[in-house]
Design a protein around this motif. Structure first.
Motif, PDB file in Angstrom:
ATOM      1  N   HIS A  61       0.829  -1.198   0.000  1.00 49.33           N
ATOM      2  CA  HIS A  61       0.000   0.000   0.000  1.00 49.33           C
ATOM      3  C   HIS A  61       0.868   1.254   0.000  1.00 49.33           C
ATOM      4  CE1 HIS A  61      -3.574   2.302   0.409  1.00 49.33           C
ATOM      5  NE2 HIS A  61      -3.370   2.674   1.673  1.00 49.33           N
ATOM      6  N   GLU A  69      -0.112   0.878  -4.173  1.00 46.28           N
ATOM      7  CA  GLU A  69      -1.236   0.007  -4.500  1.00 46.28           C
ATOM      8  C   GLU A  69      -2.490   0.477  -3.753  1.00 46.28           C
ATOM      9  OE1 GLU A  69      -0.975  -4.538  -5.286  1.00 46.28           O
ATOM     10  OE2 GLU A  69      -1.493  -4.324  -3.163  1.00 46.28           O
ATOM     11  N   LYS A  70      -3.625   0.458  -4.431  1.00 48.51           N
ATOM     12  CA  LYS A  70      -4.887   0.866  -3.819  1.00 48.51           C
ATOM     13  C   LYS A  70      -5.248  -0.081  -2.670  1.00 48.51           C
ATOM     14  CE  LYS A  70      -5.861   4.251  -6.721  1.00 48.51           C
ATOM     15  NZ  LYS A  70      -5.898   5.665  -6.268  1.00 48.51           N
TER      16      LYS A  70
END
Length: 446
Positions: A423, A427-428
């Motif tokens: 994250h 990254e979402k």
């Protein structure tokens, strides 16, 4: 008695012949009316700390007329784990072995139940913490007893001066030596604000996001403080819960003010960070302070070990126990049980704690106020709150309360720190949670 450290060649052999070779050395001669016994102890990180165990075992052997052979087996290169695997495969080796964290459940079918010993030890020393209960019990039966050497809490060790100067926090007042904590305001929000302030001042908190135990243990305690479990106690997948999202959101803020190479840190990194003088706080047992006392005494004089911050669901401290188990193939189970009782008396445990300079932690609630922690210095009282003498926090292990066979894999694959690192890398959130869910589902199918 004989004390040895197996060579690399002896440990790495996994055949039945090599497992037998680990105990083939001659025992000490003498009148041994109660036979012989072979024990595989963990080889301590703290220089000289094995001496306490040696002396206790020697005295017991002479009193009970048992010839004891003790091997101190290092965890460097996983040599202790390789020895466990070799002996389990060969059904031959030591009578008693020091098992790390998860390995009792993995080898429970080959261990001797010790309900009788634990009933007496709990009566003698007080109840054990919940993590020992979780790791040492299998289907309601005690399959191991808590070992003092190597057992540890990885709580915060703060720089008194830097926390006061840059975060406005007096850690000695918050956790006063000899008295109960005054830490109601020591919360996850306070911790994050302090981390941001110390980062701005050039002294970031030294918390890793790597895949070794120090990083994983800290992540586990933080997740638990938010009530965030990837799998619940009944084995239900809970990765995509509000609690996990909340923990991840908080961790994402913290990660931005940690050292930039935190995702690559190993278990030595935070120790070096403290001793270098570059950090205001790390999460570690007192080994880092002990090294600072030797190599950087000015820094050691500013170190204070204390409790974790509290989250919405409580205050949790990373705890890793060692456990002593008796192999079912032992040829002298009565002597093995007698030795474990001798190693678990108040006097024996106090000696181990003293020789390890306070590093070693007994699991019993009646043994958290030994004088070593009150008297160690500099500064005096720096370790007073290390053993959690006021039950101020819950001692926990990362990935609990998932069933141990699943939690073990979540822990060893460092799923929580990988989630934070992914994250942090852009990254979402939902993509990270989906990745983690797929990973954990694979463990559950296995």
């Amino acid at each position: 008695m004989a004390f040895t450290q197996p060579t690399r060649r002896r440990v790495l052999q996994t055949s039945a012949a090599s497992a037998a070779a680990l105990v083939s050395a001659p025992y000490v001669s003498g009148a041994h009316a109660a036979g012989s016994l072979s024990v595989g102890f963990w080889d301590h990180w703290v220089p000289g700390a094995n001496r306490a165990t040696e002396e206790i075992v020697k005295a017991w052997g002479e009193k009970e007329k048992v010839a004891v052979k003790a091997d101190f087996i290092t965890s460097q290169g996983n040599k202790n784990l390789l020895t466990i695997a070799a002996e389990a495969q060969a059904k031959s080796g030591h009578d008693v072995f020091a098992f790390p964290t998860w390995y009792i459940h993995e080898h429970a079918a080959m261990l001797e139940p010790v309900d009788d010993i634990m009933a007496d030890l709990i009566k003698q020393n007080g109840a054990v913490n919940g993590t020992v209960d979780y790791l040492a019990k299998v289907k309601g039966r005690w399959m191991a007893i808590p070992a003092t050497p190597g057992s540890q809490i990885k709580g915060p060790c703060s720089r008194i001066d830097l926390m006061k100067q840059h975060a406005g926090i007096d850690v000695q007042a918050m956790y006063p030596a000899g008295a109960a904590p005054k830490a109601d305001n020591w919360t996850m929000d306070t911790f994050l604000t302090a981390a941001e302030a110390c980062h701005k001042a050039g002294f970031p908190f030294g918390i890793g996001l790597g895949q070794t135990t120090d990083s994983v243990d800290t992540a586990g305690a933080i997740f638990q403080s938010f009530g965030a479990a990837l799998v619940d106690k009944d084995g239900k997948l809970t990765v995509k819960s509000d609690a996990v999202r909340q923990a991840m959101e908080w961790y994402a803020k913290l990660a931005k003010v940690l050292p930039p190479d935190a995702p690559a840190w190993d278990d030595a990194s935070n120790n070096k960070w403290l001793v270098s003088g570059r950090g205001a706080l790390i999460c570690n047992p007192p080994s880092s302070w002990a090294v600072a006392k030797r190599d950087a005494p000015d820094i050691a004089r500013q170190c204070w070990t204390h409790g974790m911050p509290a989250g919405p669901k409580g205050r949790f401290a990373p705890y890793l126990p060692y456990l002593w188990g008796i192999w079912s193939f032992s040829k002298n189970k009565p002597a093995a049980k007698s030795l474990l009782r001798a190693l678990s008396t108040h006097d024996s445990i106090a000696k181990m704690v003293a020789v390890s300079v306070g590093y070693d932690l007994p699991a019993y609630e009646g043994l958290t106020t030994l004088k070593t922690w009150a008297e160690e210095e500099p500064p005096k009282g720096t370790l007073y709150h290390y053993p959690n003498p006021h039950n101020h926090q819950t001692l926990s292990i990362a990935a609990a309360p998932a069933p141990p066979e699943i939690a073990n894999q979540i822990y060893n694959q460092a799923i929580m720190t990988k989630m934070v690192a992914r994250h942090l890398g852009g990254e979402k959130m939902e993509a990270t949670l989906t990745w983690a869910q797929n990973e954990v589902e694979g463990f559950m199918r296995g």
